[in-house]
Design a protein around this motif. Structure first.
Motif, mmCIF file in Angstrom:
data_model
loop_
_atom_site.group_PDB
_atom_site.id
_atom_site.type_symbol
_atom_site.label_atom_id
_atom_site.label_comp_id
_atom_site.label_asym_id
_atom_site.label_seq_id
_atom_site.Cartn_x
_atom_site.Cartn_y
_atom_site.Cartn_z
ATOM 1 N N SER A 109 0.884 -1.098 -0.163
ATOM 2 C CA SER A 109 0.086 0.042 -0.029
ATOM 3 C C SER A 109 0.775 1.221 0.029
ATOM 4 C CB SER A 109 -0.806 -0.029 1.151
ATOM 5 O OG SER A 109 -1.650 1.263 1.314
ATOM 6 N N ARG A 110 1.841 1.332 0.800
ATOM 7 C CA ARG A 110 2.585 2.544 1.017
ATOM 8 C C ARG A 110 3.377 2.684 -0.418
ATOM 9 N NH1 ARG A 110 8.062 2.586 1.757
ATOM 10 N NH2 ARG A 110 8.040 0.485 2.645
ATOM 11 N N GLN A 111 3.854 1.575 -0.970
ATOM 12 C CA GLN A 111 4.939 1.720 -2.028
ATOM 13 C C GLN A 111 3.783 2.272 -3.381
ATOM 14 O OE1 GLN A 111 6.534 -2.122 -2.358
ATOM 15 N NE2 GLN A 111 7.813 -1.723 -0.969
ATOM 16 N N SER A 112 2.610 1.741 -3.395
ATOM 17 C CA SER A 112 1.836 2.269 -4.397
ATOM 18 C C SER A 112 1.446 3.575 -4.339
ATOM 19 C CB SER A 112 0.411 1.374 -4.561
ATOM 20 O OG SER A 112 -0.284 1.752 -3.320
ATOM 21 N N HIS A 113 1.224 4.119 -3.278
ATOM 22 C CA HIS A 113 0.935 5.688 -2.984
ATOM 23 C C HIS A 113 2.274 6.464 -3.210
ATOM 24 C CE1 HIS A 113 -2.599 4.112 -0.925
ATOM 25 N NE2 HIS A 113 -3.276 5.430 -1.277
ATOM 26 N N GLU A 114 3.313 5.859 -2.971
ATOM 27 C CA GLU A 114 4.693 6.641 -2.933
ATOM 28 C C GLU A 114 4.846 6.805 -4.598
ATOM 29 O OE1 GLU A 114 6.601 5.951 1.136
ATOM 30 O OE2 GLU A 114 7.454 4.722 -0.534
ATOM 31 N N ILE A 115 4.864 5.723 -5.328
ATOM 32 C CA ILE A 115 5.283 5.651 -6.736
ATOM 33 C C ILE A 115 4.160 6.514 -7.436
ATOM 34 C CG2 ILE A 115 3.735 3.607 -7.470
ATOM 35 C CD1 ILE A 115 7.565 4.504 -8.633
ATOM 36 N N MET A 116 2.905 6.709 -6.978
ATOM 37 C CA MET A 116 2.182 7.755 -7.569
ATOM 38 C C MET A 116 2.341 9.017 -7.261
ATOM 39 S SD MET A 116 0.306 5.951 -9.467
ATOM 40 C CE MET A 116 -0.883 7.504 -10.104
ATOM 41 N N LYS A 117 2.965 9.313 -6.233
ATOM 42 C CA LYS A 117 3.366 10.576 -5.917
ATOM 43 C C LYS A 117 4.649 11.016 -6.873
ATOM 44 C CE LYS A 117 2.371 11.134 -0.882
ATOM 45 N NZ LYS A 117 2.748 11.356 0.322
ATOM 46 N N TYR A 118 5.719 9.904 -7.044
ATOM 47 C CA TYR A 118 6.851 10.130 -7.840
ATOM 48 C C TYR A 118 6.202 10.581 -9.414
ATOM 49 C CZ TYR A 118 10.606 8.990 -10.699
ATOM 50 O OH TYR A 118 11.421 8.769 -11.788
ATOM 51 N N LEU A 119 5.284 9.785 -9.795
ATOM 52 C CA LEU A 119 4.669 9.924 -11.158
ATOM 53 C C LEU A 119 3.990 11.132 -11.292
ATOM 54 C CD1 LEU A 119 3.492 6.249 -12.092
ATOM 55 C CD2 LEU A 119 5.610 7.454 -12.885
ATOM 56 N N LYS A 120 3.174 11.627 -10.241
ATOM 57 C CA LYS A 120 2.514 12.931 -10.332
ATOM 58 C C LYS A 120 3.373 14.290 -10.619
ATOM 59 C CE LYS A 120 -1.206 11.441 -7.549
ATOM 60 N NZ LYS A 120 -1.753 11.463 -6.256
ATOM 61 N N HIS A 121 4.784 14.219 -10.360
ATOM 62 C CA HIS A 121 5.773 15.204 -10.779
ATOM 63 C C HIS A 121 6.307 14.987 -12.034
ATOM 64 C CE1 HIS A 121 6.298 16.513 -6.559
ATOM 65 N NE2 HIS A 121 6.364 15.178 -6.151
#
Length: 565
Positions: free
Chosen positions: A113-125
């Motif tokens: 769960s944590r990794q899916s949210h963090e990778i999405m934060k990365y992609l949002k940049h």
């Protein structure tokens, strides 16, 4: 078959992941993009009670990341082991390995769960036209490839629908699609077009990365090696210490000028009065600057300037004629110098001549008169017969049995190959000498085209390759007013100066080959090689050997040169 990144297995990965790599590769269709072992770094600003922020860096690694143009993104956490247990009272997960050892492990569902949210934060940049990360469905799943059955009750944050075991691997494509659809419920997602998907992957998940080593920095590193090699030549001085007269011959770049300076220092350190002599006034300026901090009794001069000084001091008239200057300087001035020495008492214990091939026979007679003692006085001659562009030879009795220098310590191996080719001689470099960049030839139809190419090259060298303009010299066999620079005062905002020795930060040096003889530069650009000079072996040899690291040669189209032989 899915598209795997990387395309090969990493055998340092856990066995559980290696098995899944093959499963994903063979059982998912080509709409799936599967990434194994995705590492990422996330910068987060953590607010404090005050207005200040603390930037926190979070690192993570995803076992498998799956992208699908229709269903979005799924992070898969893999947990191997013979048995997986969760103890709710301790809120702790355990893995029992195949040797019977029980290990505490991190919560795989929380990790996913944590990794899916963090990778999405990365992609949002990211900023990719046609890609909206806020609309793309994403979620996580956990796979236990060594487990076949699930017993007991799940904790509140775990659902069976995103939990997979070995029983699900045969139908893994449908299982993953079902999970991705479930995570995407309620999302207004129109999918990712093929072109956008390629950009997303190439710019974020598998970007290509290159560190460019500027040529300027490379030159500075090579300089250290070349200087060390030249230092090795100093051992040669020890060899000739027991000779009060010696001729040292060597090709361009073999360290003759460096050795001449060292011999002058050593003689002066022994209390001797030293004259270091050359022909070229610009080489004299270089030698004066090089020895400026040395405290010994060394006089540095070029031959004609020395003659002028003594002739004037002796009281003779010194009036160069308006014509036939060459005869005046080469024949009459030495005779006037002989007369001057009858009234001048200054003499030297040691005389050292650099670039002695520029001296004629009658000059050598004058020079010997400058010694305190013709029998015991020291006379050292450094020469390269291949550079006798004035056809004077610098003959002397001591030249009959010269000491030889063979290793080129100035030029890179690539430049050395070229100058060897020009004079048809085998010139070697020391072991581990820098190879350097290939010599670059540029062709031009006319001087206007040549100037455009020259401006472009200088822009690249200075602004892209970070080579200081002071390390570059433009050479020609002609005076500037007969070159492509005839009507040019500046290039790329750099003022052209005709001083071979000095250039300020915003200046570029131009010099004739003859004036630059005996000098060197990190970068040499030889311009205006046309049908009138293309076959001049000595001049092309002198010009090319001035370059320590980079050599560019502009030659007229259709002209056969000594470089082509």
């Amino acid at each position: 078959m899915s598209k795997m990144f990387p395309t090969y297995k990493n055998y340092e990965s856990p066995i559980s992941e290696l098995g899944l790599f093959e499963t994903f590769q063979n059982k998912l269709d080509d709409n799936f993009y599967v990434f194994h072992s995705v590492k990422y770094l996330l910068n987060e600003d953590k607010k404090k009670k005050t207005a200040d922020k603390i930037q926190r860096i979070k690192e993570g690694e995803i076992d498998f990341l799956i992208l699908h143009p229709k269903y979005g993104l799924l992070v898969i956490e893999v947990k191997g082991g013979r048995e997986i247990n969760y103890n709710g009272e301790e809120n702790q997960w355990y893995s029992l390995d195949y040797k019977g050892n029980n290990h505490q492990i991190k919560d795989p569902y929380f990790q996913g769960s944590r990794q899916s949210h963090e990778i999405m934060k990365y992609l949002k940049h990211t900023s990719i036209p046609g890609f909206d990360p806020f609309k793309m469905p994403f979620g996580h799943a956990v796979i236990f490839p060594g487990i076949s059955s699930l017993l007991g009750y799940f904790p509140p944050h775990v659902e069976k629908w995103f939990t997979l075991t070995s029983n699900d691997l045969d139908d893994i494509e449908n299982k993953i699609i079902t999970i991705m659809k479930r995570w995407g419920q309620g999302k207004n997602f129109d999918g990712i077009k093929s072109k956008v998907m390629k950009q997303l992957i190439s710019q974020t998940l598998i970007p290509k990365f290159k560190l460019i080593y500027s040529v300027g920095e490379h030159i500075r590193d090579q300089d250290k090696i070349i200087w060390e090699m030249t230092q090795q030549q100093f051992n040669f001085i020890n060899f000739i210490e027991n000779h009060n007269r010696a001729c040292i011959q060597g090709f361009a770049g073999t360290g003759k000028t460096v050795l001449a300076q060292e011999k002058a220092r050593r003689a002066a350190q022994h209390g001797k009065k030293v004259l270091l002599l050359c022909f070229n006034k610009y080489l004299k300026n270089f030698l004066v600057k090089s020895l400026s901090e040395f405290d010994g009794d060394i006089t540095v001069n070029n031959f004609h300037s020395l003659c002028w000084h003594y002739i004037k001091e002796s009281g003779q008239e010194f009036n160069p004629p308006s014509d036939n200057l060459q005869h005046f300087w080469n024949e009459e001035v030495p005779l006037m110098m002989i007369q001057a020495l009858e009234n001048i008492t200054e003499r030297f214990d040691t005389i050292i001549i650099d670039e002695a091939q520029d001296f004629s026979d009658n000059w050598m007679i004058v020079i010997e008169e400058l010694l305190f003692s013709k029998e015991n006085g020291e006379l050292y001659i450094f020469s390269d017969p291949q550079q006798d562009i004035f056809h004077r030879s610098g003959h002397s009795d001591i030249i009959k049995s010269p000491f030889k220098l063979y290793e080129n310590c100035r030029n890179t191996q690539e430049i050395t190959k070229l100058i060897s080719k020009i004079i048809q001689k085998n010139i070697s470099n020391p072991v581990n000498h820098p190879t350097g960049a290939p010599v670059i030839f540029k062709s031009f139809k006319n001087k206007q085209e040549e100037l455009i190419q020259l401006e472009s090259l200088l822009n690249t060298l200075i602004n892209t390759e970070k080579i200081p303009a002071t390390e570059i010299v433009m050479l020609s066999y002609y005076q500037q007013n007969n070159t492509c620079l005839a009507d040019t005062e500046t290039i790329n905002n750099y003022k052209i100066t005709d001083s071979p020795n000095n250039a300020h930060k915003k200046q570029l040096r131009f010099s004739t080959v003859s004036s630059f003889k005996g000098l060197e530069a990190n970068v040499v650009i030889l311009i205006d090689v046309d049908e009138f000079v293309a076959d001049k072996i000595m001049k092309n040899y002198v010009a090319s050997s001035r370059a320590r690291h980079l050599l560019y040669i502009f030659k007229k189209i259709g002209v056969t040169t000594v470089y082509d032989h």
